[in-house]
Write a protein that holds these residues in place. Sequence first.
Motif, short mmCIF file in Angstrom:
data_model
loop_
_atom_site.label_atom_id
_atom_site.label_comp_id
_atom_site.label_asym_id
_atom_site.label_seq_id
_atom_site.Cartn_x
_atom_site.Cartn_y
_atom_site.Cartn_z
N SER A 13 0.84 -1.18 0.00
CA SER A 13 0.00 0.00 0.00
C SER A 13 0.88 1.24 0.00
N GLY A 14 0.48 2.24 -0.76
CA GLY A 14 1.21 3.49 -0.78
C GLY A 14 2.19 3.64 -1.91
N ARG A 15 2.42 2.57 -2.67
CA ARG A 15 3.31 2.66 -3.82
C ARG A 15 2.86 1.63 -4.85
N PRO A 16 2.59 2.04 -6.08
CA PRO A 16 2.20 1.09 -7.12
C PRO A 16 3.33 0.12 -7.42
N LEU A 17 2.97 -1.11 -7.74
CA LEU A 17 3.98 -2.13 -8.02
C LEU A 17 4.86 -1.76 -9.20
N ASN A 18 4.32 -1.02 -10.14
CA ASN A 18 5.10 -0.71 -11.34
C ASN A 18 5.93 0.57 -11.17
N SER A 19 6.05 1.06 -9.95
CA SER A 19 6.86 2.25 -9.73
C SER A 19 8.35 1.91 -9.66
N TYR A 20 8.66 0.71 -9.17
CA TYR A 20 10.04 0.24 -9.09
C TYR A 20 10.02 -1.28 -9.23
N ALA A 21 11.19 -1.86 -9.45
CA ALA A 21 11.29 -3.32 -9.41
C ALA A 21 10.81 -3.81 -8.05
N MET A 22 10.19 -4.99 -8.04
CA MET A 22 9.59 -5.51 -6.81
C MET A 22 9.96 -6.97 -6.66
N GLY A 23 10.29 -7.38 -5.45
CA GLY A 23 10.69 -8.76 -5.30
C GLY A 23 10.48 -9.34 -3.92
N TRP A 24 10.85 -10.60 -3.82
CA TRP A 24 10.80 -11.34 -2.56
C TRP A 24 12.21 -11.59 -2.07
N PHE A 25 12.41 -11.38 -0.78
CA PHE A 25 13.66 -11.63 -0.11
C PHE A 25 13.42 -12.69 0.97
N ARG A 26 14.51 -13.24 1.47
CA ARG A 26 14.39 -14.11 2.63
C ARG A 26 15.63 -13.96 3.50
N GLN A 27 15.44 -14.25 4.78
CA GLN A 27 16.56 -14.21 5.71
C GLN A 27 16.46 -15.41 6.63
N ALA A 28 17.45 -16.26 6.54
CA ALA A 28 17.54 -17.42 7.40
C ALA A 28 18.33 -17.06 8.65
N PRO A 29 18.15 -17.78 9.74
CA PRO A 29 18.88 -17.48 10.97
C PRO A 29 20.38 -17.46 10.74
N GLY A 30 21.01 -16.37 11.18
CA GLY A 30 22.45 -16.26 11.07
C GLY A 30 22.97 -15.92 9.69
N LYS A 31 22.06 -15.65 8.76
CA LYS A 31 22.47 -15.34 7.39
C LYS A 31 21.97 -13.97 6.97
N GLU A 32 22.58 -13.44 5.94
CA GLU A 32 22.14 -12.15 5.41
C GLU A 32 20.86 -12.33 4.58
N ARG A 33 20.13 -11.24 4.50
CA ARG A 33 18.93 -11.26 3.68
C ARG A 33 19.32 -11.37 2.22
N GLU A 34 18.62 -12.20 1.48
CA GLU A 34 18.93 -12.39 0.07
C GLU A 34 17.66 -12.26 -0.77
N LEU A 35 17.88 -11.82 -1.99
CA LEU A 35 16.78 -11.67 -2.94
C LEU A 35 16.57 -13.01 -3.63
N VAL A 36 15.34 -13.51 -3.62
CA VAL A 36 15.09 -14.82 -4.23
C VAL A 36 14.36 -14.72 -5.57
N ALA A 37 13.60 -13.64 -5.78
CA ALA A 37 12.88 -13.48 -7.04
C ALA A 37 12.43 -12.04 -7.16
N ALA A 38 12.42 -11.50 -8.39
CA ALA A 38 12.02 -10.11 -8.54
C ALA A 38 11.49 -9.84 -9.94
N PHE A 39 10.55 -8.92 -9.99
CA PHE A 39 10.06 -8.36 -11.25
C PHE A 39 10.87 -7.12 -11.57
N SER A 40 11.06 -6.86 -12.86
CA SER A 40 11.56 -5.55 -13.27
C SER A 40 10.42 -4.55 -13.08
#
Length: 114
Positions: free
Chosen positions: A24-51
Motif C-alpha cells: 500500500s502506498g506505492r504502485p507495483l510498477n513504480s520500481y522493481a519488486m521482489g521477494w527476499f528471505r533471511q535465514a537465521p544467522g544469514k544475510e537477507r537475500e533476494l530470491v525473485a524479482a520483477f523488473s
Amino acid sequence: VQLLESGGGLVQPGGSLKLTCEASGRPLNSYAMGWFRQAPGKERELVAAFSRSGEQITYADSSKGRFTISRDGIKNTVYLQMNSLKSEDTAVYYCNFPAKLVPWGQGTQVTVSS
C-alpha cells in the motif's frame, strides 16, 4: 508505504506454499519488486524479482525452477509460489522494492521440516 506479507507456515520437505505481499502506498510498477528471505544467522537475500515493467523476472539460483513470482496490478499484490520446498528454504520471507527499499514489513515465517 506499507508491506504486508502472509502465507507462511510449516511444511514438509517437498511441499508447497504460496506467499502473498500486499503493498500500500506505492504502485507495483513504480520500481522493481521482489521477494527476499533471511535465514537465521544469514544475510537477507533476494530470491525473485520483477523488473519495473514486470516484463523481466529474475530468480536466484537457489529458487530457480521451484519458485514462481507473480503479481496482480489491480490488487497491488505480489505472490511467491514455492514448490519442492527444502529445509534450506526455511527463513523469514519479505517483499520489498530492491532498487528503492521502503521500511520492511514483519515478514512471514516459512519452516520446512519433517
